[in-house]
Structures are given as C-alpha cells and as structure tokens.
Design a protein around this motif. Structure first.
Motif, PDB file in Angstrom:
ATOM      1  N   GLY A 287       0.918  -1.152  -0.039  1.00  0.00           N
ATOM      2  CA  GLY A 287      -0.035   0.001   0.002  1.00  0.00           C
ATOM      3  C   GLY A 287       0.651   1.107  -0.058  1.00  0.00           C
ATOM      4  N   GLY A 288       2.118   1.098  -0.237  1.00  0.00           N
ATOM      5  CA  GLY A 288       2.854   2.347  -0.148  1.00  0.00           C
ATOM      6  C   GLY A 288       3.909   2.568   0.744  1.00  0.00           C
ATOM      7  N   TYR A 289       3.967   3.496   1.366  1.00  0.00           N
ATOM      8  CA  TYR A 289       5.061   3.996   2.400  1.00  0.00           C
ATOM      9  C   TYR A 289       4.826   2.755   3.792  1.00  0.00           C
ATOM     10  N   THR A 290       5.559   1.956   3.912  1.00  0.00           N
ATOM     11  CA  THR A 290       5.363   1.093   5.081  1.00  0.00           C
ATOM     12  C   THR A 290       6.220   1.935   6.348  1.00  0.00           C
ATOM     13  N   GLY A 291       7.031   2.579   6.303  1.00  0.00           N
ATOM     14  CA  GLY A 291       7.646   3.610   7.124  1.00  0.00           C
ATOM     15  C   GLY A 291       8.085   4.666   6.623  1.00  0.00           C
ATOM     16  N   ARG A 292       8.406   5.874   7.326  1.00  0.00           N
ATOM     17  CA  ARG A 292       8.822   6.943   6.729  1.00  0.00           C
ATOM     18  C   ARG A 292       9.179   8.023   7.807  1.00  0.00           C
ATOM     19  N   LEU A 293      10.394   8.724   7.693  1.00  0.00           N
ATOM     20  CA  LEU A 293      10.781   9.664   8.587  1.00  0.00           C
ATOM     21  C   LEU A 293      11.277  10.956   7.727  1.00  0.00           C
ATOM     22  N   VAL A 294      10.867  12.152   7.784  1.00  0.00           N
ATOM     23  CA  VAL A 294      11.533  13.092   6.934  1.00  0.00           C
ATOM     24  C   VAL A 294      11.845  14.363   8.010  1.00  0.00           C
ATOM     25  N   THR A 295      12.892  14.653   8.237  1.00  0.00           N
ATOM     26  CA  THR A 295      13.204  15.712   9.187  1.00  0.00           C
ATOM     27  C   THR A 295      12.766  17.152   8.912  1.00  0.00           C
ATOM     28  N   ASN A 296      12.382  17.685  10.128  1.00  0.00           N
ATOM     29  CA  ASN A 296      12.065  19.131  10.158  1.00  0.00           C
ATOM     30  C   ASN A 296      13.210  19.690   9.794  1.00  0.00           C
ATOM     31  N   ARG A 297      14.472  19.529  10.490  1.00  0.00           N
ATOM     32  CA  ARG A 297      15.625  20.334  10.447  1.00  0.00           C
ATOM     33  C   ARG A 297      16.223  20.214   8.931  1.00  0.00           C
ATOM     34  N   ALA A 298      16.751  21.386   8.556  1.00  0.00           N
ATOM     35  CA  ALA A 298      17.465  21.385   7.291  1.00  0.00           C
ATOM     36  C   ALA A 298      19.056  21.326   7.406  1.00  0.00           C
ATOM     37  N   PHE A 299      19.804  20.328   6.655  1.00  0.00           N
ATOM     38  CA  PHE A 299      21.208  20.164   6.970  1.00  0.00           C
ATOM     39  C   PHE A 299      21.875  20.965   5.735  1.00  0.00           C
TER      40      PHE A 299
END
Length: 166
Positions: free
Chosen positions: A71-83
């Motif tokens: 069904g798509g993303y089984t898990g996902r993390l996207v940081t708020n912080r910019a690098f």
C-alpha cells in the motif's frame, strides 16, 4: 557532482525486520538536489532508502521503505531540520526495528549521536514489517540510486550496515 558509488548484494539476512545503517557524510555544496546515501531498490515501486532531499534551505533527511504491494510507505521519517553545513562531517544512523513493541521506536534516526525527534513526516511501520533492504539477493547501492541516475553530492566515510541489530 560525484558519479561514484558502491554496491553490495545482500546475503541471507539474520533478521529482515531489524537492521542499522551508519555513515559519516559531508555535503559538497548547497543547492544540490537529491543525494542518495543508500537505496535498496527492487523496482520503482519497491525500495528502502535514505537521501538528502531538497534544494536551497530545505535539505531534509528522508528515510523510508516503500512497497507497492503493502500500500505504499510502510515506514517514513522526514526531518524538519535542514542540513546545509558543507564545512563539517555529520554522523547519520538510521535504525529499522519493526519487532519493537513500541510503535514510535520502530524507526529511528540519529544525527551526531543525538536521536532526531522532529519530523514533518513520521510514519511508523507495523509490527513485524520487513523492508526491501536486508532481503536476500537484494542489491544495496551506497551513494547513488543508479536506476534514477542520481548520486550523493558529497563525501562518505565509515559506512556500516548491521544485520539483525538495532
């Protein structure tokens, strides 16, 4: 922009639900687009990856597993912080541990030894969810996504993958 990368065909995993990836990275430039730190790519609809994404001021780190059959993303993390720092090295560790009883601990990201906790996207995998990464005969590409012809624009050192350890 670099066009070098490493590949490793993974053997039989100790535990397909638990693994850790670690690398020291140093960006080469501000303003470059996507930079793939690693990807285990089955096809365009099934992959596990970690990339520096964005341009200008938005360079977030994105860690995910995407499986069309699930069904798509089984898990996902996207940081708020910019690098955006190009002057120093940064230690990045991502952990997939879908056997963890605490949903919020099934995916983790550490930057320079500190757990990242602020995400614009925070989707935890279900219990026992396996990934495209750490699958027998799956090719792990470090520093690029060759299927898309995109590469990490920077340096990487001390790259480690731990099968069965979180």
């Amino acid at each position: 922009m670099a066009t070098t990368y490493l590949t490793d065909t993974q053997g039989t995993p100790t535990d397909n639900n638990t693994w850790t990836f670690s690398a020291w990275i140093k960006k080469s430039a501000i303003g470059s687009g996507e930079g793939w730190l690693f990807v285990a790519y089955s096809d365009s609809t099934n992959m596990t990856g970690l990339r520096m994404n964005g341009s200008g001021d938005t360079h977030s780190l994105n860690f995910w597993d995407y499986q069309s059959g699930d069904g798509g993303y089984t898990g996902r993390l996207v940081t708020n912080r910019a690098f955006r720092d190009c002057s120093g090295w940064m230690h990045v560790v991502v952990v997939w541990d879908s056997d963890n009883v605490t949903a919020g601990d099934r995916m983790k990201m550490y930057i320079n030894g500190v757990e990242e906790t602020s995400f614009s996207t925070d989707t935890n995998p279900s219990s026992g969810q396996s990934t495209v990464m750490n699958t027998s005969s799956q090719v792990l590409t470090i520093g690029a996504n060759t299927a898309e012809g995109s590469y990490y624009d920077g340096l990487m050192s001390a790259v480690s993958f731990c099968d069965g350890s979180a």
